[in-house]
Motif scaffolding. Structure first.
Motif, mmCIF file in Angstrom:
data_model
loop_
_atom_site.group_PDB
_atom_site.id
_atom_site.type_symbol
_atom_site.label_atom_id
_atom_site.label_comp_id
_atom_site.label_asym_id
_atom_site.label_seq_id
_atom_site.Cartn_x
_atom_site.Cartn_y
_atom_site.Cartn_z
ATOM 1 N N LEU A 4 0.817 -1.210 0.000
ATOM 2 C CA LEU A 4 0.000 0.000 0.000
ATOM 3 C C LEU A 4 0.849 1.258 0.000
ATOM 4 O O LEU A 4 0.535 2.230 -0.701
ATOM 5 C CB LEU A 4 -0.954 -0.010 1.205
ATOM 6 C CG LEU A 4 -1.910 1.163 1.310
ATOM 7 C CD1 LEU A 4 -2.789 1.280 0.069
ATOM 8 C CD2 LEU A 4 -2.770 1.038 2.559
ATOM 9 N N HIS A 5 1.940 1.274 0.751
ATOM 10 C CA HIS A 5 2.784 2.462 0.804
ATOM 11 C C HIS A 5 3.366 2.775 -0.584
ATOM 12 O O HIS A 5 3.400 3.939 -1.003
ATOM 13 C CB HIS A 5 3.895 2.287 1.840
ATOM 14 C CG HIS A 5 4.657 3.540 2.082
ATOM 15 N ND1 HIS A 5 4.137 4.597 2.792
ATOM 16 C CD2 HIS A 5 5.884 3.925 1.686
ATOM 17 C CE1 HIS A 5 5.016 5.578 2.827
ATOM 18 N NE2 HIS A 5 6.089 5.197 2.164
ATOM 19 N N TRP A 7 2.012 1.931 -3.440
ATOM 20 C CA TRP A 7 0.877 2.389 -4.239
ATOM 21 C C TRP A 7 0.615 3.874 -3.980
ATOM 22 O O TRP A 7 0.419 4.657 -4.909
ATOM 23 C CB TRP A 7 -0.362 1.567 -3.928
ATOM 24 C CG TRP A 7 -1.638 2.214 -4.397
ATOM 25 C CD1 TRP A 7 -2.606 2.752 -3.618
ATOM 26 C CD2 TRP A 7 -2.059 2.423 -5.747
ATOM 27 N NE1 TRP A 7 -3.604 3.286 -4.393
ATOM 28 C CE2 TRP A 7 -3.296 3.095 -5.716
ATOM 29 C CE3 TRP A 7 -1.508 2.121 -6.985
ATOM 30 C CZ2 TRP A 7 -3.993 3.463 -6.852
ATOM 31 C CZ3 TRP A 7 -2.204 2.482 -8.142
ATOM 32 C CH2 TRP A 7 -3.429 3.139 -8.063
ATOM 33 N N ILE A 8 0.622 4.260 -2.712
ATOM 34 C CA ILE A 8 0.372 5.666 -2.363
ATOM 35 C C ILE A 8 1.441 6.561 -2.979
ATOM 36 O O ILE A 8 1.125 7.611 -3.549
ATOM 37 C CB ILE A 8 0.306 5.831 -0.825
ATOM 38 C CG1 ILE A 8 -0.956 5.158 -0.287
ATOM 39 C CG2 ILE A 8 0.348 7.299 -0.429
ATOM 40 C CD1 ILE A 8 -1.001 5.011 1.221
ATOM 41 N N VAL A 21 0.870 10.337 3.863
ATOM 42 C CA VAL A 21 -0.400 9.663 4.104
ATOM 43 C C VAL A 21 -0.228 8.646 5.214
ATOM 44 O O VAL A 21 0.693 7.828 5.173
ATOM 45 C CB VAL A 21 -0.908 8.966 2.818
ATOM 46 C CG1 VAL A 21 -2.173 8.189 3.088
ATOM 47 C CG2 VAL A 21 -1.108 9.976 1.709
ATOM 48 N N ASP A 22 -1.099 8.727 6.198
ATOM 49 C CA ASP A 22 -1.117 7.730 7.268
ATOM 50 C C ASP A 22 -2.114 6.650 6.855
ATOM 51 O O ASP A 22 -3.307 6.728 7.155
ATOM 52 C CB ASP A 22 -1.523 8.391 8.589
ATOM 53 C CG ASP A 22 -1.485 7.441 9.772
ATOM 54 O OD1 ASP A 22 -1.466 6.207 9.553
ATOM 55 O OD2 ASP A 22 -1.495 7.929 10.912
ATOM 56 N N GLU A 23 -1.619 5.668 6.128
ATOM 57 C CA GLU A 23 -2.526 4.650 5.582
ATOM 58 C C GLU A 23 -3.208 3.849 6.672
ATOM 59 O O GLU A 23 -4.339 3.390 6.491
ATOM 60 C CB GLU A 23 -1.822 3.737 4.577
ATOM 61 C CG GLU A 23 -0.642 2.988 5.102
ATOM 62 C CD GLU A 23 0.693 3.650 4.784
ATOM 63 O OE1 GLU A 23 1.697 2.926 4.799
ATOM 64 O OE2 GLU A 23 0.763 4.850 4.530
ATOM 65 N N LEU A 26 -6.232 5.942 7.743
ATOM 66 C CA LEU A 26 -7.279 5.897 6.720
ATOM 67 C C LEU A 26 -7.970 4.540 6.681
ATOM 68 O O LEU A 26 -9.192 4.462 6.544
ATOM 69 C CB LEU A 26 -6.690 6.225 5.346
ATOM 70 C CG LEU A 26 -6.202 7.646 5.146
ATOM 71 C CD1 LEU A 26 -5.583 7.802 3.769
ATOM 72 C CD2 LEU A 26 -7.322 8.650 5.354
ATOM 73 N N ASN A 27 -7.194 3.472 6.797
ATOM 74 C CA ASN A 27 -7.772 2.129 6.781
ATOM 75 C C ASN A 27 -8.694 1.913 7.978
ATOM 76 O O ASN A 27 -9.800 1.382 7.839
ATOM 77 C CB ASN A 27 -6.673 1.067 6.747
ATOM 78 C CG ASN A 27 -7.228 -0.311 6.523
ATOM 79 O OD1 ASN A 27 -7.994 -0.532 5.600
ATOM 80 N ND2 ASN A 27 -6.849 -1.236 7.388
ATOM 81 N N THR A 46 -13.132 8.482 3.766
ATOM 82 C CA THR A 46 -11.719 8.817 3.606
ATOM 83 C C THR A 46 -11.526 9.879 2.527
ATOM 84 O O THR A 46 -10.650 10.734 2.652
ATOM 85 C CB THR A 46 -10.878 7.566 3.313
ATOM 86 O OG1 THR A 46 -11.391 6.893 2.165
ATOM 87 C CG2 THR A 46 -10.880 6.623 4.506
#
Length: 108
Positions: A4-5, A7-8, A21-23, A26-27, A46
């Motif tokens: 995910l990181h 991807w972001i 972004v603090d994934e 958000l998740n 989100t």
């Protein structure tokens, strides 16, 4: 496999934005909205958090405060999917043109 990181990072590059972004936040917020409101509420929540953060030029601490507000709303949500608020129901307004309202006082 892309995490995910990664991807972001790639998405931010594609969108020509620089942000942290603090994934995890958000998740967690998305999962909470899905659980307490309805499935589509997760990504919408989100998205709106991001929109609010952008329009307010919010830094990481401000984003956490905004997320806490959204979390509080989702945790207290008491309307199941499909709930119709009686105040939002479009009902025809009765025709009272034949009624004499002269002399009546209404408070605003």
């Amino acid at each position: 496999m892309v995490n995910l990181h990664d991807w972001i990072d790639e998405l931010c590059d594609a969108l020509d934005i620089e942000t942290e972004v603090d994934e995890g936040l958000l998740n967690d917020l998305s999962d909470l909205a899905i659980e307490n409101v309805e499935r589509v509420a997760g990504p919408v929540t989100t998205y709106l958090l991001g929109y609010a953060a952008g329009t307010q030029s919010a830094g990481p601490e401000a984003v956490e405060r905004l997320a806490a507000l959204a979390q509080s709303l989702a945790e207290g949500w008491d309307r199941p999917a499909g709930f119709v608020d009686p105040l939002d129901v479009d009902q025809p307004v009765p025709d009272d043109t034949g009624v004499d309202h002269s002399g009546e006082r209404f408070e605003a």
